[in-house]
Design a protein around this motif. Structure first.
Motif, mmCIF file in Angstrom:
data_model
loop_
_atom_site.group_PDB
_atom_site.id
_atom_site.type_symbol
_atom_site.label_atom_id
_atom_site.label_comp_id
_atom_site.label_asym_id
_atom_site.label_seq_id
_atom_site.Cartn_x
_atom_site.Cartn_y
_atom_site.Cartn_z
ATOM 1 N N GLN A 53 40.122 40.177 38.365
ATOM 2 C CA GLN A 53 39.183 39.641 39.279
ATOM 3 C C GLN A 53 39.680 39.641 40.434
ATOM 4 O O GLN A 53 39.153 40.104 41.671
ATOM 5 C CB GLN A 53 38.634 38.099 38.678
ATOM 6 N N GLU A 54 41.101 39.454 40.704
ATOM 7 C CA GLU A 54 41.822 39.290 41.972
ATOM 8 C C GLU A 54 41.771 41.015 42.444
ATOM 9 O O GLU A 54 41.650 40.953 43.604
ATOM 10 C CB GLU A 54 43.114 38.742 41.726
ATOM 11 N N ASP A 56 39.878 43.448 41.346
ATOM 12 C CA ASP A 56 38.447 43.781 41.904
ATOM 13 C C ASP A 56 38.043 43.209 43.116
ATOM 14 O O ASP A 56 37.416 43.740 44.125
ATOM 15 C CB ASP A 56 37.703 43.573 40.859
ATOM 16 N N ALA A 57 38.373 41.879 43.838
ATOM 17 C CA ALA A 57 37.825 41.547 44.881
ATOM 18 C C ALA A 57 38.688 41.940 45.850
ATOM 19 O O ALA A 57 38.245 42.178 46.998
ATOM 20 C CB ALA A 57 38.225 39.838 44.935
ATOM 21 N N GLU A 58 39.928 42.462 45.770
ATOM 22 C CA GLU A 58 40.748 42.823 46.691
ATOM 23 C C GLU A 58 40.017 44.510 47.093
ATOM 24 O O GLU A 58 39.703 44.746 48.036
ATOM 25 C CB GLU A 58 42.173 43.162 46.258
ATOM 26 N N LYS A 60 37.149 45.650 46.639
ATOM 27 C CA LYS A 60 35.437 45.165 47.018
ATOM 28 C C LYS A 60 35.702 45.219 48.640
ATOM 29 O O LYS A 60 34.879 45.557 49.200
ATOM 30 C CB LYS A 60 34.819 44.049 46.495
ATOM 31 N N GLY A 61 36.601 44.475 49.000
ATOM 32 C CA GLY A 61 36.968 44.194 50.486
ATOM 33 C C GLY A 61 37.134 45.785 51.303
ATOM 34 O O GLY A 61 36.868 45.604 52.431
ATOM 35 N N SER A 67 29.563 49.869 45.819
ATOM 36 C CA SER A 67 29.893 48.854 45.035
ATOM 37 C C SER A 67 30.843 49.171 43.927
ATOM 38 O O SER A 67 31.068 50.440 43.552
ATOM 39 C CB SER A 67 28.629 48.051 44.345
#
Length: 130
Positions: A53-54, A56-58, A60-61, A67
Motif C-alpha cells: 500500500q505504501e 503503490d501510494a508512492e 501513484k504520486g 493509474s
C-alpha cells in the motif's frame, strides 16, 4: 544467486501474486523451480508485498495521466520492486544501482517503451525520497 537473478525472480513472483493472487511462498517456490532459495529474493518479495500500500501510494504520486491499474503488469510490478529497494534497502543498495537494474530488467521483460517509462518514474521517486 546473483542479485540481478534475485530481482528477475522477484519480479516473476510479484507478477504471479498480482495477476493470479498466488500465495507469496508459493510464488517464490514456483519461480525457484527447485533451485535453492535466496535470502535477497525472499527479502524483495516479502518486503514488497508487506509494504504494498505504501509503495503503490508512492508510485501513484509520480504517475502522470496514468493509474496504477492501467499500467502493464510487468511495469507495475517492476516499479513496485524498485520502489521497495529505493525506500527500504537504501543502506544496502545505492539508488543508481536500483534504477540501472530496473531499467535493464524492463528491457528484458517489458515492451519497447518500458525501460524509458520505468526510468522516468523511478527518477522522480528517487528525487522525492532523497
Amino acid at each position: 544467486m546473483k542479485r540481478r537473478t534475485a530481482r528477475e525472480k522477484a519480479l516473476q513472483a510479484l507478477f504471479q501474486i498480482d495477476i493470479s493472487k498466488a500465495d507469496t511462498a508459493d510464488a517464490i517456490e514456483h519461480v525457484l523451480e527447485h533451485e535453492q532459495g535466496d535470502e535477497y529474493l525472499d527479502k524483495l518479495v516479502h518486503g514488497t508485498v508487506g509494504h504494498l500500500q505504501e509503495i503503490d501510494a508512492e508510485i501513484k504520486g509520480y504517475l502522470e495521466k496514468w493509474s496504477l491499474d492501467r499500467l502493464a503488469a510487468v511495469d507495475r510490478n517492476l516499479l513496485r520492486l524498485a520502489v521497495y529497494e529505493l525506500k527500504f534497502c537504501a543502506d544496502e543498495v545505492p539508488a543508481n544501482v536500483v534504477l540501472d537494474e530496473a531499467i535493464e530488467i524492463a528491457k528484458l521483460y517489458g515492451d519497447d517503451q518500458s525501460s524509458r517509462f520505468i526510468n522516468g518514474v523511478l527518477s522522480k521517486v528517487k528525487q522525492g525520497i532523497s
